[in-house]
Design an enzyme around this catalytic site. Structure first.
Site, PDB file in Angstrom:
ATOM      1  N   LYS A  42       0.524  -1.418  -0.316  1.00  0.00           N
ATOM      2  CA  LYS A  42      -0.142  -0.069   0.219  1.00  0.00           C
ATOM      3  C   LYS A  42       0.552   1.031   0.211  1.00  0.00           C
ATOM      4  O   LYS A  42       0.084   2.630  -0.088  1.00  0.00           O
ATOM      5  CB  LYS A  42      -1.385  -0.023   1.241  1.00  0.00           C
ATOM      6  CG  LYS A  42      -1.870  -1.206   1.140  1.00  0.00           C
ATOM      7  CD  LYS A  42      -2.666  -0.941   2.568  1.00  0.00           C
ATOM      8  CE  LYS A  42      -2.268  -2.350   3.643  1.00  0.00           C
ATOM      9  NZ  LYS A  42      -2.487  -2.605   3.948  1.00  0.00           N
ATOM     10  N   GLU A  98       7.015   2.454  -6.489  1.00  0.00           N
ATOM     11  CA  GLU A  98       7.435   2.146  -5.419  1.00  0.00           C
ATOM     12  C   GLU A  98       7.784   3.887  -4.400  1.00  0.00           C
ATOM     13  O   GLU A  98       7.702   4.283  -4.393  1.00  0.00           O
ATOM     14  CB  GLU A  98       8.485   1.448  -4.951  1.00  0.00           C
ATOM     15  CG  GLU A  98       8.101  -0.180  -5.246  1.00  0.00           C
ATOM     16  CD  GLU A  98       8.426  -0.689  -3.771  1.00  0.00           C
ATOM     17  OE1 GLU A  98       7.378   0.376  -2.676  1.00  0.00           O
ATOM     18  OE2 GLU A  98       8.485  -1.807  -3.733  1.00  0.00           O
ATOM     19  N   ASP A  99       7.565   3.451  -2.366  1.00  0.00           N
ATOM     20  CA  ASP A  99       7.320   4.630  -1.553  1.00  0.00           C
ATOM     21  C   ASP A  99       8.796   4.605  -2.116  1.00  0.00           C
ATOM     22  O   ASP A  99       9.731   5.410  -1.280  1.00  0.00           O
ATOM     23  CB  ASP A  99       6.579   4.275  -0.778  1.00  0.00           C
ATOM     24  CG  ASP A  99       6.215   2.823  -0.589  1.00  0.00           C
ATOM     25  OD1 ASP A  99       7.383   2.089  -0.438  1.00  0.00           O
ATOM     26  OD2 ASP A  99       6.487   2.463   0.916  1.00  0.00           O
ATOM     27  N   ASP A 102      14.748  -0.184   0.181  1.00  0.00           N
ATOM     28  CA  ASP A 102      15.323   0.034   0.868  1.00  0.00           C
ATOM     29  C   ASP A 102      16.464  -1.174   0.979  1.00  0.00           C
ATOM     30  O   ASP A 102      17.852  -1.081   0.181  1.00  0.00           O
ATOM     31  CB  ASP A 102      15.347  -0.505   2.227  1.00  0.00           C
ATOM     32  CG  ASP A 102      15.753  -0.409   3.813  1.00  0.00           C
ATOM     33  OD1 ASP A 102      16.635   0.191   3.898  1.00  0.00           O
ATOM     34  OD2 ASP A 102      14.784  -1.230   4.685  1.00  0.00           O
ATOM     35  N   PHE A 151      14.342   4.901   9.679  1.00  0.00           N
ATOM     36  CA  PHE A 151      12.664   4.725   9.441  1.00  0.00           C
ATOM     37  C   PHE A 151      12.142   5.667   9.732  1.00  0.00           C
ATOM     38  O   PHE A 151      11.838   6.553  10.470  1.00  0.00           O
ATOM     39  CB  PHE A 151      12.408   3.198  10.253  1.00  0.00           C
ATOM     40  CG  PHE A 151      11.724   2.592  10.077  1.00  0.00           C
ATOM     41  CD1 PHE A 151      11.621   1.735   9.344  1.00  0.00           C
ATOM     42  CD2 PHE A 151      10.539   3.573  10.477  1.00  0.00           C
ATOM     43  CE1 PHE A 151       9.867   1.093   9.214  1.00  0.00           C
ATOM     44  CE2 PHE A 151       8.886   2.709   9.567  1.00  0.00           C
ATOM     45  CZ  PHE A 151       9.004   1.600   8.968  1.00  0.00           C
ATOM     46  N   ASP A 158       4.790   4.143   6.069  1.00  0.00           N
ATOM     47  CA  ASP A 158       3.367   3.657   7.273  1.00  0.00           C
ATOM     48  C   ASP A 158       4.824   2.623   8.723  1.00  0.00           C
ATOM     49  O   ASP A 158       5.485   2.384   7.720  1.00  0.00           O
ATOM     50  CB  ASP A 158       2.962   2.321   7.427  1.00  0.00           C
ATOM     51  CG  ASP A 158       3.365   0.988   7.091  1.00  0.00           C
ATOM     52  OD1 ASP A 158       4.276   1.044   6.248  1.00  0.00           O
ATOM     53  OD2 ASP A 158       2.870  -0.061   7.499  1.00  0.00           O
ATOM     54  N   ARG A 164       0.396   6.436   7.509  1.00  0.00           N
ATOM     55  CA  ARG A 164       0.797   6.910   6.132  1.00  0.00           C
ATOM     56  C   ARG A 164       0.134   7.589   5.378  1.00  0.00           C
ATOM     57  O   ARG A 164       0.408   8.505   4.573  1.00  0.00           O
ATOM     58  CB  ARG A 164      -0.523   5.553   5.136  1.00  0.00           C
ATOM     59  CG  ARG A 164       0.041   4.789   4.892  1.00  0.00           C
ATOM     60  CD  ARG A 164      -0.166   3.259   4.162  1.00  0.00           C
ATOM     61  NE  ARG A 164      -0.309   1.875   4.764  1.00  0.00           N
ATOM     62  CZ  ARG A 164       0.335   1.038   4.560  1.00  0.00           C
ATOM     63  NH1 ARG A 164       1.905   1.877   3.853  1.00  0.00           N
ATOM     64  NH2 ARG A 164       0.722   0.225   4.839  1.00  0.00           N
TER      65      ARG A 164
HETATM   66  P1  IMP Z   1      12.999  -3.598   0.568  1.00  0.00           P
HETATM   67  O1  IMP Z   1      12.319  -4.521  -0.129  1.00  0.00           O
HETATM   68  O2  IMP Z   1      13.831  -3.746   1.961  1.00  0.00           O
HETATM   69  O3  IMP Z   1      13.264  -2.607  -0.492  1.00  0.00           O
HETATM   70  O4  IMP Z   1      11.755  -2.563   0.732  1.00  0.00           O
HETATM   71  C1  IMP Z   1      10.684  -2.978   0.840  1.00  0.00           C
HETATM   72  C2  IMP Z   1       9.442  -2.390   1.700  1.00  0.00           C
HETATM   73  O5  IMP Z   1       9.888  -1.944   2.373  1.00  0.00           O
HETATM   74  C3  IMP Z   1       9.267  -0.928   1.145  1.00  0.00           C
HETATM   75  O6  IMP Z   1       8.133  -1.021   0.004  1.00  0.00           O
HETATM   76  C4  IMP Z   1       8.790  -0.276   2.452  1.00  0.00           C
HETATM   77  O7  IMP Z   1       7.603  -0.564   2.335  1.00  0.00           O
HETATM   78  C5  IMP Z   1       9.100  -0.944   3.448  1.00  0.00           C
HETATM   79  N1  IMP Z   1      10.310  -0.034   3.759  1.00  0.00           N
HETATM   80  C6  IMP Z   1      11.120   0.452   4.008  1.00  0.00           C
HETATM   81  N2  IMP Z   1      12.062   0.929   4.557  1.00  0.00           N
HETATM   82  C7  IMP Z   1      11.094   2.011   5.067  1.00  0.00           C
HETATM   83  C8  IMP Z   1      11.031   2.665   6.470  1.00  0.00           C
HETATM   84  O8  IMP Z   1      12.212   3.432   6.057  1.00  0.00           O
HETATM   85  N3  IMP Z   1      10.090   3.381   6.352  1.00  0.00           N
HETATM   86  C9  IMP Z   1       8.582   2.324   6.388  1.00  0.00           C
HETATM   87  N4  IMP Z   1       8.736   1.837   5.122  1.00  0.00           N
HETATM   88  C10 IMP Z   1       9.452   1.265   5.021  1.00  0.00           C
HETATM   89 MG    MG Z   2       5.393  -1.149   4.193  1.00  0.00          MG
END
Ligand code: IMP
Ligand code: MG
Length: 179
Positions: A42, A98-99, A102, A151, A158, A164
């Site tokens: 989301k 994507e938001d 990470d 974070f 979220d 959000r």
């Molecule tokens: P990744 O696979 O680690 O690149 O990140 C996947 C998901 O983790 C992102 O699409 C976010 O929903 C969540 N995420 C990563 N870092 C943060 C953060 O700092 N705050 C909130 N959600 C995060």
């Molecule tokens: Mg999330």
């Protein structure tokens, strides 16, 4: 400012300006192409809804749900598709929205998956890039802001499904998730 926010990292005004800028670049890039915007729910919803209104092209939208953090602040590395695409993407130019990127694990998996469904191209637009904890190499063609290893919440992001709807991106107070 919300009480659980330690610091506002990116203001509403900065996001607005960046979204406009990205929209113009994306419009130029996909001129004459068969663009499908794919939102990863989301986290994408707030950014996506602002961004698509800055893209001056015919496009379609589809959405996926993949598992990510649950109630933790660290990625598990396990990607599971909970909701798949509704329409075929064969021969389409796919732009994943994507938001945040990470670890990159979610995206690298998704990009391979979408390519395997014979999209003509698969690119990524992410509001935020947190490169310090990257585990999988991913190219972010359209990037909003690079942020430090904190974070963050707001503008779609979220913690345990809350925050959000904040109009800015802020750093969550550590005591909120450590207590
Ligand atoms: P990744 O696979 O680690 O690149 O990140 C996947 C998901 O983790 C992102 O699409 C976010 O929903 C969540 N995420 C990563 N870092 C943060 C953060 O700092 N705050 C909130 N959600 C995060
Ligand atoms: Mg999330």
């Amino acid at each position: 400012m919300h009480n659980d926010v330690k610091e506002i990292l990116i203001t509403e005004e900065q996001i607005k300006a960046k979204t406009k800028e990205l929209g113009a670049i994306i419009t130029e890039y996909y001129k004459g192409k068969d663009l499908v915007v794919i939102g990863i729910l989301k986290g994408c919803v707030v950014f996506l809804s602002d961004l698509v209104r800055e893209i001056n092209l015919p496009l379609t939208m589809d959405f996926m749900v993949v598992s990510s953090y649950g109630h933790s602040t660290k990625s598990s590395g396990v990607v599971r598709i909970i909701k798949d695409l509704e329409r075929d993407i064969q021969g389409k130019d796919v732009l994943i929205i994507e938001d945040i990127v990470d670890s990159g694990l979610t995206l690298s998996y998704l990009m391979e998956y979408l390519k395997s469904r014979n999209a003509s191209s698969v690119k990524v637009c992410s509001l935020l890039d947190k490169p310090e904890r990257r585990k999988a190499e991913v190219e972010i063609e359209f990037k909003g802001f690079q942020i430090p290893d904190e974070f963050v919440i707001g503008y779609g992001l979220d913690y345990a499904e809350v925050y959000r709807n904040l109009p800015y991106v802020g750093i969550l107070k550590p005591e909120v998730y450590t207590e």
